[in-house]
Motif scaffolding. Structure first.
Motif, PDB file in Angstrom:
ATOM      1  N   LEU A  84       0.832  -1.201   0.000  1.00 15.22           N
ATOM      2  CA  LEU A  84       0.000   0.000   0.000  1.00 15.22           C
ATOM      3  C   LEU A  84       0.867   1.251   0.000  1.00 15.22           C
ATOM      4  O   LEU A  84       2.023   1.205   0.446  1.00 15.22           O
ATOM      5  CB  LEU A  84      -0.920   0.001   1.227  1.00 15.22           C
ATOM      6  CG  LEU A  84      -1.939  -1.135   1.301  1.00 15.22           C
ATOM      7  CD1 LEU A  84      -2.704  -1.072   2.619  1.00 15.22           C
ATOM      8  CD2 LEU A  84      -2.906  -1.083   0.120  1.00 15.22           C
ATOM      9  N   PRO A  85       0.351   2.392  -0.492  1.00 17.77           N
ATOM     10  CA  PRO A  85       1.149   3.621  -0.579  1.00 17.77           C
ATOM     11  C   PRO A  85       1.712   4.118   0.746  1.00 17.77           C
ATOM     12  O   PRO A  85       2.712   4.834   0.745  1.00 17.77           O
ATOM     13  CB  PRO A  85       0.162   4.634  -1.171  1.00 17.77           C
ATOM     14  CG  PRO A  85      -0.846   3.818  -1.888  1.00 17.77           C
ATOM     15  CD  PRO A  85      -0.990   2.562  -1.084  1.00 17.77           C
ATOM     16  N   ASN A  86       1.069   3.760   1.871  1.00 17.58           N
ATOM     17  CA  ASN A  86       1.561   4.247   3.161  1.00 17.58           C
ATOM     18  C   ASN A  86       2.501   3.258   3.843  1.00 17.58           C
ATOM     19  O   ASN A  86       2.886   3.452   4.991  1.00 17.58           O
ATOM     20  CB  ASN A  86       0.387   4.570   4.088  1.00 17.58           C
ATOM     21  CG  ASN A  86      -0.528   3.372   4.298  1.00 17.58           C
ATOM     22  OD1 ASN A  86      -0.352   2.329   3.672  1.00 17.58           O
ATOM     23  ND2 ASN A  86      -1.505   3.521   5.168  1.00 17.58           N
ATOM     24  N   GLN A  87       2.915   2.193   3.141  1.00 19.43           N
ATOM     25  CA  GLN A  87       3.801   1.193   3.730  1.00 19.43           C
ATOM     26  C   GLN A  87       5.249   1.411   3.283  1.00 19.43           C
ATOM     27  O   GLN A  87       5.510   1.980   2.220  1.00 19.43           O
ATOM     28  CB  GLN A  87       3.347  -0.221   3.323  1.00 19.43           C
ATOM     29  CG  GLN A  87       2.002  -0.624   3.907  1.00 19.43           C
ATOM     30  CD  GLN A  87       1.592  -2.016   3.477  1.00 19.43           C
ATOM     31  OE1 GLN A  87       1.788  -2.409   2.335  1.00 19.43           O
ATOM     32  NE2 GLN A  87       1.011  -2.778   4.406  1.00 19.43           N
ATOM     33  N   ASP A  88       6.175   0.956   4.139  1.00 19.73           N
ATOM     34  CA  ASP A  88       7.584   1.016   3.776  1.00 19.73           C
ATOM     35  C   ASP A  88       7.824   0.180   2.515  1.00 19.73           C
ATOM     36  O   ASP A  88       7.243  -0.897   2.347  1.00 19.73           O
ATOM     37  CB  ASP A  88       8.457   0.489   4.911  1.00 19.73           C
ATOM     38  CG  ASP A  88       8.465   1.425   6.115  1.00 19.73           C
ATOM     39  OD1 ASP A  88       8.136   2.617   5.925  1.00 19.73           O
ATOM     40  OD2 ASP A  88       8.799   0.956   7.224  1.00 19.73           O
ATOM     41  N   GLY A  89       8.679   0.679   1.644  1.00 25.19           N
ATOM     42  CA  GLY A  89       8.968  -0.029   0.398  1.00 25.19           C
ATOM     43  C   GLY A  89       8.050   0.331  -0.735  1.00 25.19           C
ATOM     44  O   GLY A  89       8.222  -0.160  -1.856  1.00 25.19           O
ATOM     45  N   SER A  90       7.066   1.209  -0.465  1.00 21.25           N
ATOM     46  CA  SER A  90       6.132   1.616  -1.512  1.00 21.25           C
ATOM     47  C   SER A  90       6.826   2.532  -2.516  1.00 21.25           C
ATOM     48  O   SER A  90       7.430   3.540  -2.137  1.00 21.25           O
ATOM     49  CB  SER A  90       4.940   2.344  -0.895  1.00 21.25           C
ATOM     50  OG  SER A  90       4.222   3.063  -1.888  1.00 21.25           O
TER      51      SER A  90
END
Length: 333
Positions: A84-90
């Motif tokens: 998801l856009p708010n996750q690390d690695g996005s």
């Protein structure tokens, strides 16, 4: 299972909708230009570039083009990874953070980095409180998406069949089958990331087509005027990177050339013109694949090409870039 059409767009970029194009195939391709000369590299870079552009603008069914927006690519990368856009690695998050970082620079700084007035306006509008890359929701709102799309650029990938001949002479030799295929890319403007990118093309048939000539280059444009300056040839690297079966080529190139923070040139476009031959067989069809690797860090991409004409892109430490894949079937009737 392939259908009986000549040109079939088997896949597009990540989650973009499947597109299919069909047309007829004939025993030869006639043109007002000397295609043999072009594919033998007996022409200037300007002549090859003019020929490729004329083919891209011809509306010919032998030309297929796929287009993706830089921001859409980032969203597709996340979707393919289940991030998801708010996750690390996005990659979406990294893209929006890059815009927010650029938005702190003044107009002259951004202009010196090669951004147009329209894109500068979009980048600087990210300072608005409605654009916040630090507190993303699971989806990206419409205002943020509009700014991100306007701040980015698009890339066209193309594949052109310039000739498909039986019993044709080339460079002093006569071949049972000879095919001329040009593949390449064209950015609409300088991407937000300008590290080292890569381009690969490969082909496969039941009776193997081998490479007998390649011309590969990246065409550099001035960032401040978006006008052509020169090309760097990567023909030797492409030839040296071919697999044992001679069924593919690849090369890596510097997307942006800079002095400090000033990016003064970038590889807006590039191509790989390949003459494919069989000395022993009349080859009735073959698939051709292309892969463009766009890097988001300083780690350069590398490619591996299988005997079946499949291309994989890899990186030294971890997968830090993503690719635009496409495969087309050419069938002769």
């Amino acid at each position: 299972m392939f259908s009986k059409a000549k040109l079939i767009l088997l896949g597009t970029l990540f989650t973009l909708a499947l597109s299919i194009q069909t047309s007829n195939v004939y025993a030869s391709t006639k043109t007002e230009v000397d295609v043999d000369k072009l594919y033998l590299s007996e022409s200037s870079p300007a002549e090859r570039s003019e020929f490729i552009n004329s083919r891209l603008n011809s509306g010919d069914d032998n030309v297929t083009i796929t287009t993706v927006n830089e921001f859409d690519l980032c969203k597709s990368i996340d979707k393919s990874r289940g991030i998801l856009p708010n996750q690390d690695g996005s990659q979406t998050k990294a893209y929006l953070e890059r815009i927010q970082e650029l938005s702190t620079k003044d107009k002259s700084e951004l202009a010196n980095m090669g951004f147009s007035d329209v894109r500068i306006q979009a980048i600087q509008s990210a300072q608005n409180s409605s654009f916040n890359s630090k507190k993303l929701n699971s989806t990206v709102d419409s205002i943020t998406s509009l700014i991100a799309t306007s701040a980015g650029t698009t890339c066209n990938l193309y594949m052109i069949l310039d000739g498909y001949f039986y019993d044709h002479s080339f460079n002093g030799s006569k071949y049972k089958t000879l095919a001329y295929v040009t593949t390449g890319w064209n950015w609409s403007g300088m991407p937000l990331w300008t590290y080292d990118d890569g381009f690969a093309t490969a082909w496969s048939s039941s009776t193997n087509l081998q490479l007998c000539q390649t011309s590969s280059a990246a065409e550099y444009y001035a960032t401040n005027t978006n006008t052509y300056k020169y090309e760097d040839s990567y023909s030797k690297q492409a030839w040296n990177n071919r697999p044992v079966g001679l069924n593919g080529t690849s090369f890596e190139f510097q997307l942006g050339k800079s002095s400090g923070y000033n990016i003064y040139e970038y590889a807006k476009s590039g191509y790989s013109m390949n003459a494919l031959m069989s000395t022993d067989f009349y080859v009735g069809s073959f698939t051709n694949s292309i892969l463009y690797a766009h890097a988001y860090t300083t780690v350069s991409p590398s490619f591996s090409i299988s005997g079946e004409g499949k291309i994989d892109a890899g990186w030294s430490f971890e997968k830090v870039s993503e690719t635009f894949p496409r495969t087309t079937l050419f069938e002769k009737r």
